[in-house]
Design a protein around this motif. Structure first.
Motif, PDB file in Angstrom:
ATOM      1  N   ALA A  97      38.902  30.705  42.803  1.00  0.00           N
ATOM      2  CA  ALA A  97      37.520  30.920  42.616  1.00  0.00           C
ATOM      3  C   ALA A  97      38.029  32.203  44.320  1.00  0.00           C
ATOM      4  O   ALA A  97      37.531  33.149  44.206  1.00  0.00           O
ATOM      5  CB  ALA A  97      36.634  30.762  43.527  1.00  0.00           C
ATOM      6  N   ILE A  98      38.075  32.094  44.690  1.00  0.00           N
ATOM      7  CA  ILE A  98      38.212  32.761  46.601  1.00  0.00           C
ATOM      8  C   ILE A  98      39.681  33.540  46.271  1.00  0.00           C
ATOM      9  O   ILE A  98      39.485  35.243  45.856  1.00  0.00           O
ATOM     10  CB  ILE A  98      38.827  31.420  47.638  1.00  0.00           C
ATOM     11  CG1 ILE A  98      38.346  30.769  48.019  1.00  0.00           C
ATOM     12  CG2 ILE A  98      38.819  32.561  48.659  1.00  0.00           C
ATOM     13  CD1 ILE A  98      38.099  29.797  48.803  1.00  0.00           C
ATOM     14  N   ASP A  99      40.497  33.356  45.508  1.00  0.00           N
ATOM     15  CA  ASP A  99      41.769  34.401  45.427  1.00  0.00           C
ATOM     16  C   ASP A  99      41.120  35.367  44.537  1.00  0.00           C
ATOM     17  O   ASP A  99      41.112  37.079  44.650  1.00  0.00           O
ATOM     18  CB  ASP A  99      42.630  33.764  44.047  1.00  0.00           C
ATOM     19  CG  ASP A  99      43.311  32.912  45.142  1.00  0.00           C
ATOM     20  OD1 ASP A  99      43.373  32.802  46.632  1.00  0.00           O
ATOM     21  OD2 ASP A  99      44.388  32.033  44.701  1.00  0.00           O
ATOM     22  N   TRP A 100      40.478  34.933  43.273  1.00  0.00           N
ATOM     23  CA  TRP A 100      39.023  36.120  42.546  1.00  0.00           C
ATOM     24  C   TRP A 100      38.893  36.956  42.940  1.00  0.00           C
ATOM     25  O   TRP A 100      38.603  38.184  42.836  1.00  0.00           O
ATOM     26  CB  TRP A 100      38.826  35.578  41.425  1.00  0.00           C
ATOM     27  CG  TRP A 100      38.053  36.580  40.445  1.00  0.00           C
ATOM     28  CD1 TRP A 100      38.412  36.888  39.100  1.00  0.00           C
ATOM     29  CD2 TRP A 100      36.592  37.251  40.278  1.00  0.00           C
ATOM     30  NE1 TRP A 100      37.589  37.967  38.851  1.00  0.00           N
ATOM     31  CE2 TRP A 100      36.924  38.017  39.399  1.00  0.00           C
ATOM     32  CE3 TRP A 100      35.907  37.137  42.038  1.00  0.00           C
ATOM     33  CZ2 TRP A 100      35.659  38.441  39.410  1.00  0.00           C
ATOM     34  CZ3 TRP A 100      34.496  37.427  41.371  1.00  0.00           C
ATOM     35  CH2 TRP A 100      34.131  38.278  40.561  1.00  0.00           C
ATOM     36  N   LEU A 101      37.595  36.448  44.343  1.00  0.00           N
ATOM     37  CA  LEU A 101      36.975  37.347  44.720  1.00  0.00           C
ATOM     38  C   LEU A 101      37.164  38.083  45.581  1.00  0.00           C
ATOM     39  O   LEU A 101      37.567  39.175  45.844  1.00  0.00           O
ATOM     40  CB  LEU A 101      35.892  36.298  46.068  1.00  0.00           C
ATOM     41  CG  LEU A 101      34.749  36.938  46.629  1.00  0.00           C
ATOM     42  CD1 LEU A 101      33.906  37.973  46.213  1.00  0.00           C
ATOM     43  CD2 LEU A 101      33.941  36.321  47.487  1.00  0.00           C
ATOM     44  N   GLU A 102      38.511  37.465  46.470  1.00  0.00           N
ATOM     45  CA  GLU A 102      39.158  38.320  47.377  1.00  0.00           C
ATOM     46  C   GLU A 102      40.064  39.368  45.930  1.00  0.00           C
ATOM     47  O   GLU A 102      40.212  40.757  47.091  1.00  0.00           O
ATOM     48  CB  GLU A 102      40.812  37.755  48.444  1.00  0.00           C
ATOM     49  CG  GLU A 102      40.339  36.479  49.168  1.00  0.00           C
ATOM     50  CD  GLU A 102      41.370  36.074  50.088  1.00  0.00           C
ATOM     51  OE1 GLU A 102      41.387  34.980  50.292  1.00  0.00           O
ATOM     52  OE2 GLU A 102      42.473  36.237  48.702  1.00  0.00           O
ATOM     53  N   GLY A 103      40.468  39.497  45.179  1.00  0.00           N
ATOM     54  CA  GLY A 103      41.648  40.254  44.852  1.00  0.00           C
ATOM     55  C   GLY A 103      39.821  41.204  43.716  1.00  0.00           C
ATOM     56  O   GLY A 103      40.034  42.718  44.299  1.00  0.00           O
ATOM     57  N   TRP A 104      38.170  41.074  44.035  1.00  0.00           N
ATOM     58  CA  TRP A 104      37.491  41.866  43.495  1.00  0.00           C
ATOM     59  C   TRP A 104      37.432  42.953  44.927  1.00  0.00           C
ATOM     60  O   TRP A 104      36.939  43.910  44.135  1.00  0.00           O
ATOM     61  CB  TRP A 104      36.010  41.064  43.604  1.00  0.00           C
ATOM     62  CG  TRP A 104      35.412  42.122  42.243  1.00  0.00           C
ATOM     63  CD1 TRP A 104      35.349  42.643  41.376  1.00  0.00           C
ATOM     64  CD2 TRP A 104      34.222  42.916  43.234  1.00  0.00           C
ATOM     65  NE1 TRP A 104      33.903  43.210  41.262  1.00  0.00           N
ATOM     66  CE2 TRP A 104      33.244  43.023  42.182  1.00  0.00           C
ATOM     67  CE3 TRP A 104      33.498  42.920  44.167  1.00  0.00           C
ATOM     68  CZ2 TRP A 104      32.424  44.458  42.698  1.00  0.00           C
ATOM     69  CZ3 TRP A 104      32.847  43.473  45.138  1.00  0.00           C
ATOM     70  CH2 TRP A 104      32.204  44.314  44.469  1.00  0.00           C
TER      71      TRP A 104
END
Length: 592
Positions: free
Chosen positions: A153-160
């Motif tokens: 989820a952290i990786d996804w948020l960083e990508g967004w």
């Protein structure tokens, strides 16, 4: 500079009997990526709410460009009063469209039909993120956005956020998150605000420069009061320098651990001598654990020796807590066995942190109302011990209920680390801690003589503390690598890379004979790389010692930049050398 989209002039707020801060000037540009940094209790969360307009200031003027949408992602989303997480996500003024919230929630892996009253901290956090992002903000204000999130989820948020076209201000203890995303820094320090046009990656060097200049001014003025005011800052500066030596020791421990491991992919720590066997504190053999039809842990073998620092990573629900309970004997395996040393005496610091009565004082918690605390066999005065954990001595008689969440977490650490033990179990220890407390926690773990088991999603924290990382992917397999999160992630990426296959016609030939020794080049690398790694370690230590001079950035920027580039290049070469040597070591073992 373009006109800011949001600004505060002369901001001031009274808290209790005095000013929390006063005379602050703050602006947020159209595409700013700001890290808001400060100690626990400095007022970061309050300042974020003031910027958002969620609370009123006692002084100052807030200006905002017409039509600018400001969205605040709070640290503890309030879901009370809502039947489901969907009701919460679609509530309030300017609520987002349902389909947009659902789309983001699906990517974050949260079911919005979950009852709000029974939702976990991670589910509430994901729902709040989905709500905030779906509102399409021009300025996004985030208070500890990665708390309770797993790594995926952290990786996804960083990508967004990397593709986000608006501005954001983030409070976070997650160094990796801040380093990757921020380009400017706001530093809230003793009631004042400083801004630098550098991301969090340059924050520590900047603060060293500021503290060094203040120390020189204090010495010139011969102001004892001023010097006393800086005991904490000088302690932090010295701590960071000492940590360089501790990191070098950690790398040595990782190298020793790598030499003890079996072939790549085998989740076992091999013991090569009888002396090493006497140091085993946890011995797990062919352990399997199931819940219903699902296998959580499958055929895991692992030996943990005295002094190991074991990190456990994986997505929420992958089985991290189950593995921790198996290793500590709290949970029995369905197959296999787990043997614990008879002398094992553990201290568990979990993520609930609700064990302390708000009506009690700090003194009650630490000393049961007395003046002295027993710390690992020796007595320390409560005031001195509080300083070691970054508290002002005057807080000794403060009630627990008046402390911030981060201060309560720090107090819990102070209490638990005073107890004699040889096994330390930390479940998400970094939640609610500020960066200086994280430095302190890393120092205490490095000096701890026993064994440490850590479950964490904080990638930088794991890189700075653990010798071995155990990774879970939810399939039941436990993957192991010597090193921290970055080492585990690199191994995982190598496995995921598809092997290149070149199709061409070729005559049928006999299978080549199995190699019985290394090639000349491989043998030469195997022999020489350890010495090269030592040389690189020395070069890195030398250059980092020079960078520790707080005045270098101001008096010789060119030299500072050269040293920074040299350290980065040396670290890159060292990582490649270590990876090459480990591959060769596996080849040597395979050849017998």
């Amino acid at each position: 500079m373009a006109a800011p989209v949001l600004a505060y002039e002369g901001l001031g707020l009274v808290q209790g009997s005095g000013w929390l801060f006063r005379g602050l000037d703050i602006y947020v540009g159209q595409r700013d990526r700001l890290a808001l940094i400060g100690r626990n209790g400095a007022g970061k969360t309050t300042l974020l709410k003031l910027i958002a307009g969620a609370i009123d200031s006692d002084e100052g003027r807030r200006t905002i460009q017409p039509g600018t949408r400001v969205v605040l992602l709070e640290q503890d989303p309030r879901v009370d009063g809502f039947a489901t997480l969907r009701d919460f996500a679609l509530s309030g003024e300017g609520a987002p469209a349902g389909h947009e919230v659902e789309a983001i929630a699906d990517q974050l892996g949260v079911d919005l039909s979950t009852e709000a009253a029974t939702a976990s901290g991670g589910e509430r956090r994901r729902a709040a993120i989905a709500r905030a992002l779906a509102m399409d903000p021009d300025v996004l204000l985030m208070d500890e956005p990665t708390n309770h999130l797993d790594i995926a989820a952290i990786d996804w948020l960083e990508g967004w956020l990397g593709k986000y076209t608006g501005a954001f201000v983030a409070i976070s203890h997650d160094r990796t998150f801040l380093t990757r995303l921020t380009k400017q820094t706001l530093w809230l320090d003793r009631g004042t605000i400083r801004r630098a046009e550098i991301g969090f990656g340059g924050f520590e060097v900047w603060t060293e420069t500021v503290y060094a200049e203040e120390a020189r001014n204090a010495e010139r003025l011969d102001a004892k009061l001023k010097i006393e005011e800086h005991w904490l800052q000088r302690g932090v500066t010295g701590r960071r320098r000492r940590n360089q030596g501790r990191l070098a020791k950690l790398h040595e421990m990782r190298a020793a651990r790598a030499a003890m491991m079996g072939p790549q992919g085998a989740a076992a720590l091999a013991i090569g001598s009888d002396d090493a066997r006497t140091k085993v504190v946890i011995d797990a053999k062919h352990v399997t654990k199931r819940f219903g039809d699902r296998t959580i842990i499958r055929d895991m073998s692992l030996r943990v020796t005295r002094g190991d620092r074991i990190g456990i990573v994986g997505a929420n629900g992958a089985g991290k807590s189950t593995l921790l309970k198996l290793l500590t004997g709290e949970l029995a395996p369905d197959e296999g066995e787990v043997r614990l040393a008879k002398t094992l005496d553990g201290v568990v610091i979990d993520q609930q942190r609700s064990l302390m009565d708000p009506a009690k004082s700090v003194r009650d918690v630490l000393t049961q109302g007395g003046e002295w605390i027993e710390v690992l066999g020796s007595k320390k005065h409560i005031h001195g011990y509080l300083k070691e954990f970054l508290f002002e001595p005057s807080l000794a008689d403060a009630k627990i209920g008046t402390l911030s969440g981060g201060e309560r977490s720090r107090l819990l650490l102070a209490r638990e680390f005073a107890r004699p033990s040889n096994l330390l179990v930390l479940d998400e220890p970094t939640n609610d801690l500020d960066l200086e407390t994280l430095d302190l926690l890393q120092e205490v773990i490095a000096d701890y003589e026993g064994t440490v088991l850590i479950v964490s999603h904080d990638r930088d924290f794991l890189d700075r503390t653990v010798t071995v990382t155990l990774g879970l992917d939810g399939s039941g397999a436990v993957d192991m690598v010597a090193g921290g999160y970055a080492d585990w992630e690199a191994k995982r990426k190598r496995r995921a890379e598809p092997k290149k296959v070149v199709a061409k016609a070729a005559p049928v030939v006999e299978a080549p004979k199995k190699a019985t020794k290394l090639s000349y080049k491989d043998q030469r690398d195997y022999d020489l790389l350890p010495r090269r790694i030592e040389e690189l370690d020395g070069a890195i230590a030398r250059d980092e010692a020079a960078l520790a001079d707080g005045s270098l950035y101001a008096k010789d920027r060119a030299k500072f930049d050269t040293l920074m580039k040299a350290v980065a290049a040396a670290r890159e070469e060292k990582d490649a050398a270590e990876m090459r040597w480990l591959e060769l070591a596996e080849m040597v073992e395979a050849l017998g």
